[in-house]
Design an enzyme around this catalytic site. Structure first.
Site, PDB file in Angstrom:
ATOM      1  N   THR A 148     -32.544  27.195  -4.750  1.00 17.13           N
ATOM      2  CA  THR A 148     -32.717  26.109  -3.789  1.00 17.13           C
ATOM      3  C   THR A 148     -34.016  26.257  -3.014  1.00 17.13           C
ATOM      4  OG1 THR A 148     -30.316  26.004  -3.515  1.00 17.13           O
ATOM      5  CG2 THR A 148     -31.651  24.906  -1.861  1.00 17.13           C
ATOM      6  N   THR A 149     -34.282  27.461  -2.520  1.00 17.45           N
ATOM      7  CA  THR A 149     -35.498  27.711  -1.745  1.00 17.45           C
ATOM      8  C   THR A 149     -36.738  27.533  -2.610  1.00 17.45           C
ATOM      9  OG1 THR A 149     -34.198  29.329  -0.499  1.00 17.45           O
ATOM     10  CG2 THR A 149     -36.565  29.326  -0.117  1.00 17.45           C
ATOM     11  N   LYS A 202     -22.713  34.320  -5.124  1.00 22.18           N
ATOM     12  CA  LYS A 202     -23.448  34.084  -3.892  1.00 22.18           C
ATOM     13  C   LYS A 202     -22.573  33.163  -3.057  1.00 22.18           C
ATOM     14  CE  LYS A 202     -27.633  32.138  -1.850  1.00 22.18           C
ATOM     15  NZ  LYS A 202     -28.932  31.437  -2.088  1.00 22.18           N
ATOM     16  N   ARG A 223     -24.095  21.777   0.075  1.00 22.20           N
ATOM     17  CA  ARG A 223     -25.138  21.065  -0.688  1.00 22.20           C
ATOM     18  C   ARG A 223     -24.570  20.341  -1.906  1.00 22.20           C
ATOM     19  NH1 ARG A 223     -30.842  21.745  -0.281  1.00 22.20           N
ATOM     20  NH2 ARG A 223     -31.470  23.252   1.302  1.00 22.20           N
ATOM     21  N   ILE A 226     -28.513  37.214  -0.619  1.00 24.07           N
ATOM     22  CA  ILE A 226     -29.581  36.466  -1.290  1.00 24.07           C
ATOM     23  C   ILE A 226     -30.183  35.598  -0.199  1.00 24.07           C
ATOM     24  CG2 ILE A 226     -30.146  34.768  -3.068  1.00 24.07           C
ATOM     25  CD1 ILE A 226     -27.903  35.957  -4.763  1.00 24.07           C
TER      26      ILE A 226
END
Length: 295
Positions: free
Chosen positions: A46-47, A164, A140, A206
């Site tokens: 995502t980042t 995660k 999300r 993470i």
């Protein structure tokens, strides 16, 4: 054995002024992470703005990261999709490139039932030898994997090894630990919950924070595992306002701005993400100065 223990960075993908991947800056960011004790790199998550990378760029970024890291630390490739066959293809590409594992988000928009999640992940796992980490972030995706569903996957599928957990609820984490009985390596998906989740058995985090504070994010985990719980807790609290500032707008808008302030890469984001609002930039700057992240 866990793919990694400690702080893995959910690394940003730098773009240049034309919104192409800026590989020079990407290389600097990767080296900065390794030089400052990051325990693993998670690329194209995502980042890393994976949702706006086309398939060619996605695979190229994974390959570049693996080659730049050159086995110094584990590299875990984000290869999730809401289309099962696309997730298989991306995961196979990551495996061929030499990734140490893959991170696969639960299907988004079309979502899935719990039965559908089992079939989705089982199908992917059958088409790769990589160890797989499920990415559970219902805020999300609109799709939450139940703890007992994860327990079923961990029991029945050998190479599904971790989660995660970005649910943001320690009650869920406790239930996950209870249901999986040690069969799953759990990583915090929330930087403000690293210590609480490690107290329940998580292997680390993470992390978005690791992009700009890799050594101290590593130390939050390392001190905890060394038995220095108070030091770990103090570091968690020290960075709390900075963590909140990094999420005062949707990730990765603030962390891209922070990396620009540090001179590591530009702030360029692919639409629909936009530049950070001035009032939020000031909040971010102050938090970075207060923690010593920005001199």
């Amino acid at each position: 054995m866990a793919i990694f223990t400690g702080a893995g960075v959910a690394i940003a993908t730098p773009f240049d002024e034309d919104y192409n991947i800026d590989y020079d800056s990407f290389g600097r960011l990767i080296d900065f992470q390794i030089e400052n004790k990051t325990d693993a790199i998670i690329v194209c998550g995502t980042t890393g703005e994976s949702s706006t990378l086309n398939h060619e760029e996605h695979v190229a970024a994974i390959r570049y990261c693996i080659n730049r890291v050159n086995k110094r630390i584990p590299v875990i490739a984000g290869t999730g999709s809401n289309d099962t066959k696309t997730a298989v293809w991306l995961t196979q590409q990551a495996e061929q490139a030499g990734a140490d594992g893959a991170l696969l988000v639960t299907p988004y928009y079309n979502k899935a039932t719990q039965k559908g999640l089992i079939e989705h992940y089982t199908y992917i796992a059958k088409h790769t030898d990589l160890p797989l980490i499920v990415y559970n972030i219902p805020g999300r995706t609109g799709c939450k994997m139940n703890a007992d569903t994860m327990a079923t996957l961990a029991k029945d599928v050998d190479n599904i090894v971790g989660m995660k957990d970005a649910v943001g609820d320690v009650t869920y984490t406790a239930q996950l630990v209870y249901e999986t009985q040690g069969d799953v390596d759990i990583y915090s998906g929330n930087d403000d919950m690293i210590v609480p989740m490690m107290s329940l058995g998580a292997k680390g985090v993470i992390s978005v924070l690791s992009n700009i504070a890799p050594e101290d994010t590593h130390n939050i985990c390392a001190e905890y595992f060394a038995g220095n719980v108070e030091k770990s807790r103090d570091l968690q609290i020290k960075y709390l306002e900075l963590i909140h500032a990094l999420f005062c707008e949707v990730n990765p808008i603030p962390v891209k701005k922070a990396l620009e302030l540090m001179g590591i890469c530009g702030p360029h984001l692919r639409r629909p993400l936009t530049e950070m609002e001035d009032v939020h930039v000031e909040r971010l700057k102050k938090a970075m100065i207060d923690t010593g992240t920005l001199k």
